[in-house]
Design a protein around this motif. Structure first.
Motif, PDB file in Angstrom:
ATOM      1  N   VAL A 158       0.826  -1.204   0.000  1.00 59.41           N
ATOM      2  CA  VAL A 158       0.000   0.000   0.000  1.00 59.41           C
ATOM      3  C   VAL A 158       0.863   1.258   0.000  1.00 59.41           C
ATOM      4  O   VAL A 158       0.457   2.303  -0.512  1.00 59.41           O
ATOM      5  CB  VAL A 158      -0.988  -0.012   1.189  1.00 59.41           C
ATOM      6  CG1 VAL A 158      -0.270   0.136   2.510  1.00 59.41           C
ATOM      7  CG2 VAL A 158      -2.048   1.063   1.027  1.00 59.41           C
ATOM      8  N   SER A 159       2.074   1.182   0.542  1.00 56.59           N
ATOM      9  CA  SER A 159       2.982   2.330   0.494  1.00 56.59           C
ATOM     10  C   SER A 159       3.389   2.624  -0.944  1.00 56.59           C
ATOM     11  O   SER A 159       3.506   3.791  -1.348  1.00 56.59           O
ATOM     12  CB  SER A 159       4.215   2.066   1.352  1.00 56.59           C
ATOM     13  OG  SER A 159       3.864   1.818   2.695  1.00 56.59           O
ATOM     14  N   TRP A 160       3.616   1.588  -1.719  1.00 59.42           N
ATOM     15  CA  TRP A 160       3.925   1.771  -3.140  1.00 59.42           C
ATOM     16  C   TRP A 160       2.731   2.369  -3.881  1.00 59.42           C
ATOM     17  O   TRP A 160       2.901   3.207  -4.779  1.00 59.42           O
ATOM     18  CB  TRP A 160       4.315   0.433  -3.765  1.00 59.42           C
ATOM     19  CG  TRP A 160       5.730   0.032  -3.508  1.00 59.42           C
ATOM     20  CD1 TRP A 160       6.197  -0.794  -2.530  1.00 59.42           C
ATOM     21  CD2 TRP A 160       6.881   0.448  -4.259  1.00 59.42           C
ATOM     22  NE1 TRP A 160       7.561  -0.935  -2.619  1.00 59.42           N
ATOM     23  CE2 TRP A 160       8.001  -0.186  -3.670  1.00 59.42           C
ATOM     24  CE3 TRP A 160       7.070   1.276  -5.361  1.00 59.42           C
ATOM     25  CZ2 TRP A 160       9.297   0.000  -4.157  1.00 59.42           C
ATOM     26  CZ3 TRP A 160       8.359   1.458  -5.856  1.00 59.42           C
ATOM     27  CH2 TRP A 160       9.454   0.825  -5.256  1.00 59.42           C
ATOM     28  N   ILE A 161       1.531   1.942  -3.516  1.00 58.29           N
ATOM     29  CA  ILE A 161       0.336   2.521  -4.136  1.00 58.29           C
ATOM     30  C   ILE A 161       0.223   3.997  -3.784  1.00 58.29           C
ATOM     31  O   ILE A 161      -0.119   4.832  -4.632  1.00 58.29           O
ATOM     32  CB  ILE A 161      -0.917   1.730  -3.707  1.00 58.29           C
ATOM     33  CG1 ILE A 161      -0.888   0.335  -4.346  1.00 58.29           C
ATOM     34  CG2 ILE A 161      -2.196   2.472  -4.078  1.00 58.29           C
ATOM     35  CD1 ILE A 161      -1.977  -0.605  -3.866  1.00 58.29           C
ATOM     36  N   ALA A 162       0.529   4.335  -2.523  1.00 59.07           N
ATOM     37  CA  ALA A 162       0.491   5.742  -2.107  1.00 59.07           C
ATOM     38  C   ALA A 162       1.498   6.579  -2.886  1.00 59.07           C
ATOM     39  O   ALA A 162       1.237   7.743  -3.208  1.00 59.07           O
ATOM     40  CB  ALA A 162       0.754   5.854  -0.606  1.00 59.07           C
ATOM     41  N   ALA A 163       2.651   5.999  -3.203  1.00 58.04           N
ATOM     42  CA  ALA A 163       3.637   6.711  -4.021  1.00 58.04           C
ATOM     43  C   ALA A 163       3.152   6.827  -5.461  1.00 58.04           C
ATOM     44  O   ALA A 163       3.258   7.888  -6.093  1.00 58.04           O
ATOM     45  CB  ALA A 163       4.981   5.993  -3.966  1.00 58.04           C
ATOM     46  N   GLY A 164       2.595   5.746  -6.002  1.00 59.82           N
ATOM     47  CA  GLY A 164       2.148   5.756  -7.383  1.00 59.82           C
ATOM     48  C   GLY A 164       1.024   6.739  -7.651  1.00 59.82           C
ATOM     49  O   GLY A 164       1.004   7.406  -8.697  1.00 59.82           O
ATOM     50  N   LEU A 165       0.100   6.853  -6.728  1.00 60.02           N
ATOM     51  CA  LEU A 165      -1.005   7.794  -6.965  1.00 60.02           C
ATOM     52  C   LEU A 165      -0.495   9.236  -6.967  1.00 60.02           C
ATOM     53  O   LEU A 165      -1.062  10.099  -7.656  1.00 60.02           O
ATOM     54  CB  LEU A 165      -2.123   7.589  -5.941  1.00 60.02           C
ATOM     55  CG  LEU A 165      -1.961   8.068  -4.495  1.00 60.02           C
ATOM     56  CD1 LEU A 165      -2.401   9.518  -4.324  1.00 60.02           C
ATOM     57  CD2 LEU A 165      -2.781   7.181  -3.557  1.00 60.02           C
ATOM     58  N   GLN A 166       0.591   9.502  -6.228  1.00 57.90           N
ATOM     59  CA  GLN A 166       1.185  10.840  -6.279  1.00 57.90           C
ATOM     60  C   GLN A 166       1.778  11.112  -7.654  1.00 57.90           C
ATOM     61  O   GLN A 166       1.695  12.237  -8.173  1.00 57.90           O
ATOM     62  CB  GLN A 166       2.262  10.976  -5.199  1.00 57.90           C
ATOM     63  CG  GLN A 166       1.717  10.958  -3.784  1.00 57.90           C
ATOM     64  CD  GLN A 166       2.815  11.115  -2.762  1.00 57.90           C
ATOM     65  OE1 GLN A 166       3.421  12.184  -2.629  1.00 57.90           O
ATOM     66  NE2 GLN A 166       3.093  10.047  -2.025  1.00 57.90           N
ATOM     67  N   ALA A 167       2.383  10.094  -8.256  1.00 55.26           N
ATOM     68  CA  ALA A 167       2.925  10.261  -9.607  1.00 55.26           C
ATOM     69  C   ALA A 167       1.812  10.596 -10.589  1.00 55.26           C
ATOM     70  O   ALA A 167       1.953  11.482 -11.438  1.00 55.26           O
ATOM     71  CB  ALA A 167       3.657   8.993 -10.038  1.00 55.26           C
ATOM     72  N   GLY A 168       0.677   9.893 -10.467  1.00 56.73           N
ATOM     73  CA  GLY A 168      -0.440  10.164 -11.351  1.00 56.73           C
ATOM     74  C   GLY A 168      -1.006  11.556 -11.163  1.00 56.73           C
ATOM     75  O   GLY A 168      -1.341  12.247 -12.132  1.00 56.73           O
ATOM     76  N   ALA A 169      -1.101  11.986  -9.902  1.00 56.93           N
ATOM     77  CA  ALA A 169      -1.631  13.322  -9.622  1.00 56.93           C
ATOM     78  C   ALA A 169      -0.701  14.409 -10.142  1.00 56.93           C
ATOM     79  O   ALA A 169      -1.158  15.422 -10.709  1.00 56.93           O
ATOM     80  CB  ALA A 169      -1.843  13.482  -8.114  1.00 56.93           C
TER      81      ALA A 169
END
Length: 398
Positions: free
Chosen positions: A260-271
């Motif tokens: 989930v930490s990787w998902i939290a990082a990935g969604l920042q990239a998308g934003a």
């Protein structure tokens, strides 16, 4: 690596420190590049309508499954099964959409890891390849209607032995992807010894009832369910043989917590990418708003948050691949990346102004989904208390 060379079509988006290039093999990067291409061409066009209608199009998994992302061709098995590769895979998926990442990780992370770490060698041999190919689909059923953060001591779903079978009664909640699963990995407390066991329960077993959770404002395409178990019978052979107590459940969760930490990082990239695309095109006062000082300051903060998050999870996964699994390290990563994600998506919404609430510009999805990531798989408060316990030697959970 110069930021100006980066484009949204690259699978890792903004990675100014070159973490993917430094730590992944060329074959692994190629696999994730193919994933990024499929996401951009076949998945991204479906997302606004999927979010609007709160549906998960079958075409999304239909596009992802042929990529064989759990056993990618040309990637050494040790790397394919590593925390680092699975982490970057989640990052690339979440960079496109958090529901898509959550859907895939429910199979590749939660369910596959539960079987791999909780099953006997025979169970793993029988199921792992079929799980990796999606021939058998499954989901992870731990959280309950009355127990989330206190699930370790409060788990109320009960299992009792009856001859060669077990009988399960209780309920689970927030179970993602259960409606399409073949098997539910259900955690229940043995009434005989009080310890938690795990069972692979067919979704269509008599006594299993699924009710879809409606009215969500985050993760709208991801289908979550409440599941009730009323006298559900399963054979002893369906019990995961290496789960005999909460200690075993914690051992499984410890391995999965970085996802989930990787998902939290990935969604920042998308934003961030959504914000940069917008400010390059949007004009006010006669020029692109990307040239305004206040806009650039917000973008710089977003990049700082993303880079800090990506660096943290990369190092965490490297340590885990070395065999170093520490609860407080995983808790710190989840706590901090999800906290930074909240700020990053708020800034993205800000720089888009009123258009920031429209699905067509992507930022709105990340803005809403960050709230779910902030809470699931360990709330901010619970993770902070895990870290605080390590710092002080004192438990402060109650």
């Amino acid at each position: 690596m110069s930021l100006v060379t980066l484009r949204s079509t690259e699978p890792f988006g903004f990675d100014p420190l070159g973490l993917a290039e430094s730590h992944l093999s060329e074959a692994a990067r190629g696999t994730l590049a193919r994933l990024g291409d499929v996401l951009d061409r076949e998945v991204r066009p479906l997302l606004a309508n999927a979010w609007e209608t709160a549906t998960m199009p079958a075409a999304i998994l239909d596009a992802l499954i042929p990529l064989d992302l759990m056993h990618p061709e040309g990637v050494e098995p040790e790397e394919a099964d590593s925390s680092l590769f699975s982490g970057f895979r989640n990052f690339v998926l979440a960079r496109t959409d958090v529901s898509v990442a959550t859907l895939y990780n429910a199979q590749s992370g939660l369910f596959r890891s539960t079987v791999a770490l909780g099953g006997s060698p025979q169970q793993v041999a029988a199921l792992d390849a079929r799980i990796a190919s999606f021939d058998v689909r499954g989901t992870f059923a731990l959280t309950e209607p009355g127990h989330g953060s206190d699930i370790a001591g409060g788990l109320a779903t009960a299992a009792r032995r009856d001859g060669e079978d077990w009988v399960i009664d209780g309920a689970k909640r927030w179970i993602g992807g259960a409606g399409d699963a073949d098997l539910l990995a259900v955690f229940a407390r043995d009434v005989a010894d009080g310890h938690v066991k795990a069972f692979l329960v067919p979704r269509d077993a008599p006594g299993v009832t699924l009710t879809r959770i409606e009215g969500k404002v985050s993760l709208r395409p991801m289908q979550n369910y409440t599941i009730t178990f009323d006298g559900v019978r399963v054979a002893e052979s369906s019990r995961l043989q290496r789960v005999d107590s909460w200690r075993d459940v914690a051992r499984i969760l410890r391995v999965m917590r970085s996802d989930v930490s990787w998902i939290a990082a990935g969604l920042q990239a998308g934003a961030l990418e959504a914000a940069v695309r917008y400010v390059r095109e949007r004009e006010q006062f006669g020029r692109p708003i990307g040239g305004f000082q206040l806009i650039q300051e917000k973008l710089a903060r977003m990049l700082g948050n993303l880079t800090a998050s990506l660096t943290l999870v990369t190092r965490l996964s490297i340590r885990q691949d070395e065999g170093d699994f520490v609860d407080e390290n995983s808790a710190l990563a989840k706590m901090q990346t999800a906290l930074l994600a909240r700020e990053t998506v708020a800034l993205a919404r800000e720089v888009l102004g009123g258009n920031g609430i429209l699905l067509e510009h992507d930022a709105a999805r990340f803005f809403a989904d960050a709230e779910a990531v902030y809470s699931y798989e360990g709330t901010h408060e619970i993770n902070a208390l895990i870290v605080g316990r390590a710092l002080t030697g004192e438990a402060a959970f109650t």
